[in-house]
Scaffold this motif. Structure first.
Motif, PDB file in Angstrom:
ATOM      1  N   GLN D 170      -1.816  -5.499 -28.575  1.00 47.26           N
ATOM      2  CA  GLN D 170      -1.348  -4.052 -28.131  1.00 47.26           C
ATOM      3  C   GLN D 170      -0.508  -4.376 -27.465  1.00 47.26           C
ATOM      4  O   GLN D 170       0.581  -3.421 -27.632  1.00 47.26           O
ATOM      5  CB  GLN D 170      -2.193  -3.383 -27.640  1.00 47.26           C
ATOM      6  CG  GLN D 170      -3.722  -3.177 -28.607  1.00 47.26           C
ATOM      7  CD  GLN D 170      -3.119  -2.093 -29.487  1.00 47.26           C
ATOM      8  OE1 GLN D 170      -2.114  -1.213 -29.919  1.00 47.26           O
ATOM      9  NE2 GLN D 170      -3.788  -1.938 -31.063  1.00 47.26           N
ATOM     10  N   HIS D 171      -0.446  -5.369 -26.788  1.00 49.28           N
ATOM     11  CA  HIS D 171       0.962  -5.826 -25.495  1.00 49.28           C
ATOM     12  C   HIS D 171       2.074  -6.211 -26.168  1.00 49.28           C
ATOM     13  O   HIS D 171       2.937  -6.460 -26.020  1.00 49.28           O
ATOM     14  CB  HIS D 171       0.498  -6.432 -24.993  1.00 49.28           C
ATOM     15  CG  HIS D 171      -0.953  -5.536 -23.895  1.00 49.28           C
ATOM     16  ND1 HIS D 171      -0.421  -4.762 -23.193  1.00 49.28           N
ATOM     17  CD2 HIS D 171      -2.362  -6.486 -23.841  1.00 49.28           C
ATOM     18  CE1 HIS D 171      -1.888  -4.313 -22.880  1.00 49.28           C
ATOM     19  NE2 HIS D 171      -2.477  -5.609 -23.042  1.00 49.28           N
ATOM     20  N   ALA D 172       2.205  -6.097 -27.529  1.00 47.51           N
ATOM     21  CA  ALA D 172       2.917  -7.844 -28.352  1.00 47.51           C
ATOM     22  C   ALA D 172       4.210  -6.675 -28.220  1.00 47.51           C
ATOM     23  O   ALA D 172       4.291  -5.503 -28.435  1.00 47.51           O
ATOM     24  CB  ALA D 172       2.856  -8.285 -29.662  1.00 47.51           C
ATOM     25  N   ALA D 173       5.262  -6.980 -27.911  1.00 47.11           N
ATOM     26  CA  ALA D 173       6.291  -5.995 -28.426  1.00 47.11           C
ATOM     27  C   ALA D 173       6.270  -4.460 -27.674  1.00 47.11           C
ATOM     28  O   ALA D 173       6.603  -3.538 -28.117  1.00 47.11           O
ATOM     29  CB  ALA D 173       6.958  -6.054 -29.668  1.00 47.11           C
ATOM     30  N   GLU D 174       6.069  -4.282 -26.859  1.00 50.19           N
ATOM     31  CA  GLU D 174       6.170  -3.209 -25.883  1.00 50.19           C
ATOM     32  C   GLU D 174       7.230  -3.364 -25.223  1.00 50.19           C
ATOM     33  O   GLU D 174       7.963  -4.138 -24.578  1.00 50.19           O
ATOM     34  CB  GLU D 174       4.472  -3.256 -24.897  1.00 50.19           C
ATOM     35  CG  GLU D 174       3.275  -3.056 -25.439  1.00 50.19           C
ATOM     36  CD  GLU D 174       2.368  -2.592 -24.485  1.00 50.19           C
ATOM     37  OE1 GLU D 174       2.366  -2.621 -23.318  1.00 50.19           O
ATOM     38  OE2 GLU D 174       1.987  -1.339 -24.331  1.00 50.19           O
ATOM     39  N   HIS D 334       7.117 -11.428 -29.179  1.00 49.02           N
ATOM     40  CA  HIS D 334       8.290 -10.749 -29.438  1.00 49.02           C
ATOM     41  C   HIS D 334      10.076 -11.143 -28.285  1.00 49.02           C
ATOM     42  O   HIS D 334       9.648 -10.835 -27.366  1.00 49.02           O
ATOM     43  CB  HIS D 334       8.348  -9.071 -29.511  1.00 49.02           C
ATOM     44  CG  HIS D 334       9.151  -8.400 -30.550  1.00 49.02           C
ATOM     45  ND1 HIS D 334       8.976  -9.115 -31.610  1.00 49.02           N
ATOM     46  CD2 HIS D 334       9.983  -8.081 -30.082  1.00 49.02           C
ATOM     47  CE1 HIS D 334       9.656  -7.394 -32.128  1.00 49.02           C
ATOM     48  NE2 HIS D 334      10.723  -7.910 -31.187  1.00 49.02           N
ATOM     49  N   PRO D 335      10.986 -11.770 -29.211  1.00 54.62           N
ATOM     50  CA  PRO D 335      12.323 -11.662 -28.202  1.00 54.62           C
ATOM     51  C   PRO D 335      12.060  -9.942 -27.226  1.00 54.62           C
ATOM     52  O   PRO D 335      11.987  -8.859 -27.561  1.00 54.62           O
ATOM     53  CB  PRO D 335      13.780 -11.282 -28.960  1.00 54.62           C
ATOM     54  CG  PRO D 335      13.136 -11.338 -30.273  1.00 54.62           C
ATOM     55  CD  PRO D 335      10.981 -11.320 -30.327  1.00 54.62           C
ATOM     56  N   LYS D 336      13.044 -10.874 -25.835  1.00 55.85           N
ATOM     57  CA  LYS D 336      13.102  -9.682 -24.973  1.00 55.85           C
ATOM     58  C   LYS D 336      14.685  -9.096 -24.728  1.00 55.85           C
ATOM     59  O   LYS D 336      14.955 -10.328 -24.777  1.00 55.85           O
ATOM     60  CB  LYS D 336      12.879 -10.119 -24.144  1.00 55.85           C
ATOM     61  CG  LYS D 336      10.805  -9.705 -23.312  1.00 55.85           C
ATOM     62  CD  LYS D 336      10.779 -10.247 -21.810  1.00 55.85           C
ATOM     63  CE  LYS D 336       8.809  -9.891 -21.902  1.00 55.85           C
ATOM     64  NZ  LYS D 336       8.584 -10.325 -21.041  1.00 55.85           N
TER      65      LYS D 336
END
Lengths: 423, 423, 423, 423
Positions: D170-174, D334-336
């Motif tokens: 759920q926290h991925a790519a937030e 995920h890239p930021k």
């Protein structure tokens, strides 16, 4: 006569000679030979004759000769190889579908282009773009020489598919007198060096810019690897030992069921070889030919050596004064055995030598502007550099800085190799 | 003159005519046209000329003419199509790789075979195998006629790949005067019937044995489906509605990106068609041609009808006295519009008619003994039956019992269809 | 209780039993087994469980149960097999990519559908479409039985790819007592006959309409061809003699490098066979299984016989009173050797019998209206008919008029054959 | 405690942590997720867990722990990736066929290996091969970290095929708070430099030997190319202009119908992106990700720049003191977006950066002896170097000399790029 005029004169002569030579090379063909395509990499001879004319028409006559009318509009796409910037190239794998234009019409096309190139040449002195036209003409001449080599390798591929094994020339690959020449290593000290083209002479853009490199010490063998040596690799199970191969090489060996170089045929337990002189017994002293990069690399691994880098090759070639060797002019159309002696030989001619160098741009390389920029730059990925020319290369076409390039699985060119070592 | 001698005389005349006709059909070709192969199904014209000669040489001259020497040993395999019983056929998809033998040499091969067939014909009266030889000669003649049709369809395919759209004959597909002919249904009462060849005349083994069948009542249309009707199917989204198609047909439509019959080209929103007379505007009144079984079936589903079975077709054709129609002799080389009237027409010639019948053996069918047994029997799987001949069929080659067969995805023959109905 | 109510009652019982049986067949699986797909023809077991539920949901619950809400909207496409009329089926070759929904969720989906099918069943007496719903339920039940067979053949294919050779059931293919049974021919007189389904019982649309046919005299063998006999064909070079094969069959043998039936493995010069009971030594007396139509046909050619037509098979089966044999209920999951005796046996169960009949529509066949019409009709091309059911078929699913169909190259079903002869 | 013992202690701790982390990364998976393979490049998660254990078992336990018995003999081949020197690897494209061993059994396999690695670790001080074992353990640990990254990229690929778009975390790519950061160029002076690994720490053999190189002046951008910028390339027709592409790149674009990065989906005219947190709207400020070398190169050509060489990249990275960035530990997967500022950032983490350098051996590179020698060397052909690690890389796994490599068409890793320039 001005210098400019003299140069232009030389260029004209050179143009005429090269154009004539392409047709000369087709003399042994019958009409039927001109038309077919035996794999996507191969082009019909007719296509080569037309495409090289298209090159002059498209990049010189059409833009720079006033009132020039194209010989035939549809040829614009039909004989465009891969220049997306100037039209929609007819699909490469379908070149062998084109029975028309006829061979005769293609020769007319050549005459037409030659005539107008002559006309343009007359006007060159006063032409506002004369320098550019000269440069493009020189490029077109070198381009045509490249296709002369392809003509021969493509004809060889076409003839090799035919169980009748047609003969291109009776004199091709006639057994030469040389015997076995022992292997000898020459040591080259490393350090800083320069590679890349220098001077006023013609070069392709991929030989530029000349730049500094650092070399470790290295050694090269005096001659090319021979059929005798390669046969030992085969007999030692080289083609069935995955540990000798690059990963992609091993996959290719298995997919393609490779067990020997292209054009080797086993008949009654003896190796025969397809040559441009027909089917002949394998000569053990000849350089091994028509092998892929994968095979060259596997052989080198098998004997604990490696292939040279293109930098090493060019550096070593710098020690040889002249470019001499077994070129297309010899009429032998096949690699020859080495001559006896320890000195570095066979660098030029015989076979293109695979190097371990991927074909990438030199530092600060820039492709030419416009469609001509598609000539070299867009192929700088997935291919390997080969050096030195072959028995199908025109002698005045090659240089020590010349970078040829093919995919590591390609075999239909006259390709072989020489060993290198860090020690 | 004995009956036997008279028969043999007729056969000789027929042999000579058919052999000559093959060469006649090649008159419009230039050398280059003879050599290439544009898909595995297509053979180079040169190959057809040689293969039909190979047939006589292999099945008649070699076994039955004393002291006969083959024209050229390697031809045994090179021009063997698929007869595994008499050698190793050269791979079909590589027929277009063979630049040699030259076209000239192939014509010499033909002369050679013709000369010895003549010699054998002279000796036929006294030959112990004269009946068998006559039968095989008749088969060879009919075989050559089949290849005459393939010659035309293969040339058409070759020319169609070429953006120059070469013209085979100026008179081909010249616009005929006929207009639109309304569709009309003829009702045929069912019951017991017989199908299959009967009588002394020649037939292929797959037309035998004649046997009883049971038919329901059925109706057929007076004429073939036209381009106008087929275009309505296209315009109604026929090629994008999976519910109209057989499962394999829909898969083919998607894989091949089919959106119209083969040889239809849209230019500036108008349909053009490749013909043996070059590129022409679509004639709405002509029978639709060069469509697959899948397309014929989808069209029939779209309009709530079906294709006839081969039994129905043959039963209906039994009502027509003679075999007449638009055959190769018309020199039109293209299907023609129907003539006005309600009566059953276009059964013969114009286009081969797809039937809904899978190509399977008739009850108690037996292929011939020996290699000749490979002629028809081994193809009785995965193919569909077509009936009636086309504009590329020699008139005296066709019969109402004749069973042609192709894969349901094939389109390069002159193929079309007629609708049938249970009602 | 009305007749209608009784019928509906029976149907409900049948529904419950069949739905339960699908889950019963999955008992030996672990979660991991439910998910994978080893070739495009194979579906993951989880997919079969979901798709059979989708069938009831899509064709019955969604249209006919008021206020029904689909279990999960995306399942509409995910578990649609090939019904283009009701959505966009998820691509078949990617069924093995779907790790979600989980196996648990698929079982919930089944419960959900079962619950609402129960609810609908309660209301059936008063439902205006009760007859149609009953028909569709019957179809859904038979559909699920078909997938029960596929479940087993797909699990077998999945397990067979794994060098660990997992065991589905310890009792599967346990060596049965029967020995070698000599071959015996039964002669059937020809004449007019009727084939196709008759009566009130369920049949698929492809078994209709019943219609008259004409049969020649024919003979069938008392039992199926055995592994012993098939091994003789192999040992005699059957797989390397092109003269025995249909043209497409020979191409397949070469492309696929076939040298034995699917699931035969040679270890240390002994044949082993993959069964649902693990890897076992080949039993020579068992019916040969997992062979293609091409192989069955080549074998028949090899011994001078042929395969029966589906008409002959059905006609012959008409002489046997009951449908009995080695079905899925035996828990043997493998064909069994014949019992001794000359009488016609093994017609039902053991292996599906290839016939020489192409799968084509019966005269006046009409597919059902709507998406259900895609069930059978659109496959009536390129496939061959098989008869009699197999050791993976539920006993009450099969009939003598039952037409199964597969492509001639398919092998992963329990497929074998029996010989026929004109004499 | 001796230094050696302390080192060995550290290694043990590191072993335990890394092994635990692999299992930690699998926590979000359900059993079904562990089994499937969505393309040949992807391996089932279960396979990664087993293969990394196989590595320790095969290269350490089996040869160096006395009396060690393999957990399960067939695993030797089943979980061998590509080491032909130690067995016959099960075919890579079939890894997704293996439902057994179960996920549970694979976890037992891991425990078994861990237990015996612990036992060996106890005996290490007195083991005659202790140094070699330590080196191999370090290699095994780094090997397992590489597979941790693959675990994530392979799970992402598996989930992306599923229209249900499962969520890994759920926290991925937030959505992160950063906004648009302007592009800024940093100039680096050329000259002689050294690249390659130096010092006692671990490195792979392909980072050796350290050697001198010559660099021209060059510039790099402060940050990675963003989705916003890449979208401009798309909107400007980047995917339909052959002049921007390498020849092989253009062929790939056409064969694969590429029109955007992998995992970009257009819905109702808005771009969505598949992330490990499910389907999300495209964030224009994030680095573009999941693009091939071909796409990176085409973009660079489009804007008149180029990609950095690996030499330039390493040279520039030498100026940054520490390795910090968005790695797997962030749990962002995920890239930021870049942080504001002109300084060189995003060198490490976020996405692997394509360089223009072909993956070739450093001068005097020698692969390790034995099967371990297959680790890197045999892939030094046809691949390109990537640098800097990604959001799926463990932080302590990466270094500035680290050379990752993939084929120029690969897209499923977290791959992006930064621009370079000669000016």
């Amino acid at each position: 006569m001005t210098t400019q005029a003299a140069m232009s004169n030389t260029l004209s002569k050179s143009y005429i000679e090269v154009r004539k030579q392409s047709e000369e090379l087709c003399k042994p063909l019958i009409t039927e030979d001109y038309v077919v395509q035996t794999m996507p990499d191969v082009s019909p001879p007719k296509w080569h004759l037309a495409h090289t004319s298209w090159f002059f028409e498209t990049f010189i006559l059409a833009p720079y000769l006033e009132n020039y009318r194209r010989f035939n509009e549809p040829f614009n796409d039909l004989f465009n190889s891969y220049y997306n910037g100037v039209g929609n190239p007819y699909p490469r794998p379908k070149r062998g579908f084109l029975t028309r234009p006829s061979v005769d019409e293609v020769f007319h096309y050549r005459s037409h282009v030659d005539q107008y190139m002559g006309e343009l040449s007359q006007k060159l002195d006063r032409h506002p773009k004369s320098r550019l036209i000269q440069k493009l003409t020189q490029l077109g001449i070198n381009h045509e020489q490249q296709h002369q080599e392809l003509l021969l390798t493509d004809i060889k591929h076409i003839f090799a598919q035919n169980p009748l094994f047609p003969v291109y020339s009776q004199h091709a690959a006639e057994s030469p007198p040389f015997g076995h020449v022992p292997l000898f290593w020459t040591r080259f000290p490393g350090g800083e060096a320069e590679i890349g083209h220098v001077g006023d002479g013609f070069s392709f853009d991929n030989e530029l810019p000349r730049h500094r490199v650092i070399l470790n010490d290295y050694s090269l063998t005096n001659r090319l690897v021979t059929n005798r040596e390669y046969k030992q690799f085969i007999d030692d199970g080289g083609y069935s030992n995955p540990l000798l191969w690059l990963s992609d090489g091993w996959a290719t060996v298995q997919n393609q069921s490779w067990a020997a170089p292209l054009y080797w045929l086993k008949q009654d337990d003896h190796w025969q070889v397809v040559t441009l002189g027909g089917l002949k017994p394998l000569n053990p002293n000849e350089p091994v030919c028509h092998i892929s990069y994968y095979e060259a690399d596997a052989f080198a691994t098998w004997c604990g050596k490696r292939l040279p880098s293109e930098t090493e090759w060019e550096h070593a070639a710098g020690h040889s004064k002249t470019v001499s060797g077994n070129f297309v002019e010899s009429g032998f159309f096949h690699p020859k055995p080495a001559e006896s002696g320890n000195s570095l030989q066979q660098l030029f001619g015989d076979v293109w030598e695979w190097t371990r160098s991927a074909y990438t741009p030199y530092p600060e390389y820039r492709p030419a502007e416009g469609a001509i920029g598609e000539y070299n730059g867009k192929f700088m990925c997935n291919q390997m550099v080969l050096r030195g020319g072959s028995c199908a290369t025109p002698k005045n076409h090659i240089r020590k800085t010349y970078r040829n390039f093919f995919y590591p699985h390609n075999r239909w060119q006259f390709m072989g190799f020489r060993l290198a070592s860090d020690q």
